[in-house]
Design a protein around this motif. Structure first.
Motif, PDB file in Angstrom:
ATOM      1  N   ARG A 112     -12.025  -3.102  -6.232  1.00  0.00           N
ATOM      2  CA  ARG A 112     -12.813  -2.066  -5.536  1.00  0.00           C
ATOM      3  C   ARG A 112     -13.248  -2.558  -4.153  1.00  0.00           C
ATOM      4  NH1 ARG A 112     -15.183  -1.766 -10.448  1.00  0.00           N
ATOM      5  NH2 ARG A 112     -14.421  -0.057 -11.687  1.00  0.00           N
ATOM      6  N   GLN A 113     -13.757  -3.776  -4.111  1.00  0.00           N
ATOM      7  CA  GLN A 113     -14.227  -4.317  -2.837  1.00  0.00           C
ATOM      8  C   GLN A 113     -13.074  -4.546  -1.866  1.00  0.00           C
ATOM      9  OE1 GLN A 113     -16.673  -7.777  -3.407  1.00  0.00           O
ATOM     10  NE2 GLN A 113     -18.222  -6.659  -4.571  1.00  0.00           N
ATOM     11  N   SER A 114     -11.941  -4.992  -2.384  1.00  0.00           N
ATOM     12  CA  SER A 114     -10.815  -5.309  -1.497  1.00  0.00           C
ATOM     13  C   SER A 114     -10.216  -4.073  -0.830  1.00  0.00           C
ATOM     14  CB  SER A 114      -9.735  -6.088  -2.238  1.00  0.00           C
ATOM     15  OG  SER A 114      -9.096  -5.271  -3.189  1.00  0.00           O
ATOM     16  N   ILE A 115     -10.318  -2.899  -1.454  1.00  0.00           N
ATOM     17  CA  ILE A 115      -9.758  -1.696  -0.830  1.00  0.00           C
ATOM     18  C   ILE A 115     -10.813  -0.795  -0.209  1.00  0.00           C
ATOM     19  CG2 ILE A 115      -7.812  -1.704  -2.437  1.00  0.00           C
ATOM     20  CD1 ILE A 115      -9.118   1.004  -3.488  1.00  0.00           C
ATOM     21  N   SER A 116     -12.070  -1.181  -0.287  1.00  0.00           N
ATOM     22  CA  SER A 116     -13.158  -0.299   0.155  1.00  0.00           C
ATOM     23  C   SER A 116     -13.036   0.135   1.612  1.00  0.00           C
ATOM     24  CB  SER A 116     -14.515  -0.952  -0.077  1.00  0.00           C
ATOM     25  OG  SER A 116     -14.647  -2.112   0.720  1.00  0.00           O
ATOM     26  N   ARG A 117     -12.459  -0.689   2.469  1.00  0.00           N
ATOM     27  CA  ARG A 117     -12.323  -0.325   3.888  1.00  0.00           C
ATOM     28  C   ARG A 117     -10.879  -0.139   4.312  1.00  0.00           C
ATOM     29  NH1 ARG A 117     -15.733  -5.176   5.854  1.00  0.00           N
ATOM     30  NH2 ARG A 117     -14.821  -5.875   3.947  1.00  0.00           N
ATOM     31  N   ASN A 118      -9.975  -0.063   3.346  1.00  0.00           N
ATOM     32  CA  ASN A 118      -8.554   0.091   3.659  1.00  0.00           C
ATOM     33  C   ASN A 118      -8.232   1.568   3.872  1.00  0.00           C
ATOM     34  OD1 ASN A 118      -5.675   0.493   3.257  1.00  0.00           O
ATOM     35  ND2 ASN A 118      -5.636  -1.674   2.690  1.00  0.00           N
ATOM     36  N   ILE A 119      -7.650   1.884   5.006  1.00  0.00           N
ATOM     37  CA  ILE A 119      -7.378   3.282   5.377  1.00  0.00           C
ATOM     38  C   ILE A 119      -6.425   3.972   4.391  1.00  0.00           C
ATOM     39  CG2 ILE A 119      -5.451   2.749   6.909  1.00  0.00           C
ATOM     40  CD1 ILE A 119      -6.637   4.966   8.787  1.00  0.00           C
ATOM     41  N   ASP A 126     -12.505   8.335  -7.249  1.00  0.00           N
ATOM     42  CA  ASP A 126     -12.602   7.220  -8.189  1.00  0.00           C
ATOM     43  C   ASP A 126     -11.504   7.244  -9.256  1.00  0.00           C
ATOM     44  OD1 ASP A 126     -14.758   6.155  -6.844  1.00  0.00           O
ATOM     45  OD2 ASP A 126     -16.258   7.047  -8.169  1.00  0.00           O
ATOM     46  N   GLU A 127     -11.131   8.438  -9.731  1.00  0.00           N
ATOM     47  CA  GLU A 127     -10.080   8.561 -10.742  1.00  0.00           C
ATOM     48  C   GLU A 127      -8.733   8.098 -10.186  1.00  0.00           C
ATOM     49  OE1 GLU A 127      -7.812   9.285 -14.112  1.00  0.00           O
ATOM     50  OE2 GLU A 127      -9.986   9.112 -13.929  1.00  0.00           O
ATOM     51  N   GLU A 128      -8.432   8.502  -8.968  1.00  0.00           N
ATOM     52  CA  GLU A 128      -7.170   8.111  -8.345  1.00  0.00           C
ATOM     53  C   GLU A 128      -7.134   6.601  -8.086  1.00  0.00           C
ATOM     54  OE1 GLU A 128      -6.070  12.164  -5.907  1.00  0.00           O
ATOM     55  OE2 GLU A 128      -7.704  10.898  -5.156  1.00  0.00           O
ATOM     56  N   LYS A 129      -8.252   6.057  -7.611  1.00  0.00           N
ATOM     57  CA  LYS A 129      -8.325   4.612  -7.403  1.00  0.00           C
ATOM     58  C   LYS A 129      -8.157   3.884  -8.737  1.00  0.00           C
ATOM     59  CE  LYS A 129     -11.345   4.909  -3.389  1.00  0.00           C
ATOM     60  NZ  LYS A 129     -12.717   4.701  -2.897  1.00  0.00           N
ATOM     61  N   GLY A 130      -8.759   4.413  -9.789  1.00  0.00           N
ATOM     62  CA  GLY A 130      -8.635   3.816 -11.121  1.00  0.00           C
ATOM     63  C   GLY A 130      -7.188   3.764 -11.587  1.00  0.00           C
ATOM     64  N   PHE A 175      -6.489   3.892   1.241  1.00  0.00           N
ATOM     65  CA  PHE A 175      -7.188   4.287   0.017  1.00  0.00           C
ATOM     66  C   PHE A 175      -8.443   5.113   0.267  1.00  0.00           C
ATOM     67  CE2 PHE A 175      -4.942   0.304  -0.854  1.00  0.00           C
ATOM     68  CZ  PHE A 175      -4.149   0.699  -1.915  1.00  0.00           C
ATOM     69  N   LYS A 176      -8.844   5.297   1.519  1.00  0.00           N
ATOM     70  CA  LYS A 176     -10.098   5.986   1.859  1.00  0.00           C
ATOM     71  C   LYS A 176     -10.196   7.390   1.281  1.00  0.00           C
ATOM     72  CE  LYS A 176     -12.557   3.554   4.979  1.00  0.00           C
ATOM     73  NZ  LYS A 176     -13.857   3.088   4.645  1.00  0.00           N
ATOM     74  N   HIS A 177      -9.116   8.123   1.241  1.00  0.00           N
ATOM     75  CA  HIS A 177      -9.139   9.526   0.818  1.00  0.00           C
ATOM     76  C   HIS A 177      -9.125   9.704  -0.700  1.00  0.00           C
ATOM     77  CE1 HIS A 177      -4.903   8.574   0.468  1.00  0.00           C
ATOM     78  NE2 HIS A 177      -4.775   9.647  -0.292  1.00  0.00           N
ATOM     79  N   LEU A 178      -8.926   8.637  -1.469  1.00  0.00           N
ATOM     80  CA  LEU A 178      -8.811   8.754  -2.919  1.00  0.00           C
ATOM     81  C   LEU A 178     -10.167   8.837  -3.600  1.00  0.00           C
ATOM     82  CD1 LEU A 178      -6.032   6.061  -3.539  1.00  0.00           C
ATOM     83  CD2 LEU A 178      -5.748   8.534  -3.268  1.00  0.00           C
TER      84      LEU A 178
END
Length: 98
Positions: free
Chosen positions: A57-64, A71-75, A66-69
């Motif tokens: 979660r922390q590693s992608i928190s500022r990655n462009i 929580d379900e999509e990130k999961g 993944f910004k639009h996803l």
């Protein structure tokens, strides 16, 4: 020699460099998913502990990318991630290969 007014001037504008001195890619694209692709989707789940999930979660928190996803999509992305270890000089990605 004067330039003609009808001729557009070409100007090279280099892409912005990242904070690590690498040049960032301007865009990323993929093939379009069809309804059949969506219907045949099978979710991959590789078990991870809570410490690993928080690190992801922390590693992608500022990655462009993944910004639009939500929580379900990130999961779903986290679930499919697997740890891979590479050595110095190992070829990880080759452009043009699947």
């Amino acid at each position: 020699e004067p330039m003609e007014e009808d001729t557009p001037e070409e100007v090279f504008v280099p892409p912005p460099a990242s904070s690590q001195g690498r040049i960032r890619r301007g865009a990323v694209s993929a093939s379009v998913m069809t309804e059949e692709d969506t219907a045949n989707f099978q979710r991959v789940v590789i078990p991870k502990d809570s410490k690993t999930m928080e690190a992801l979660r922390q590693s992608i928190s500022r990655n462009i990318l993944f910004k639009h996803l939500d929580d379900e999509e990130k999961g779903q992305i986290f679930d499919a991630m697997a740890l891979c270890e590479y050595g110095v000089g190992d070829n990880i990605i080759t452009q043009g290969q699947d």
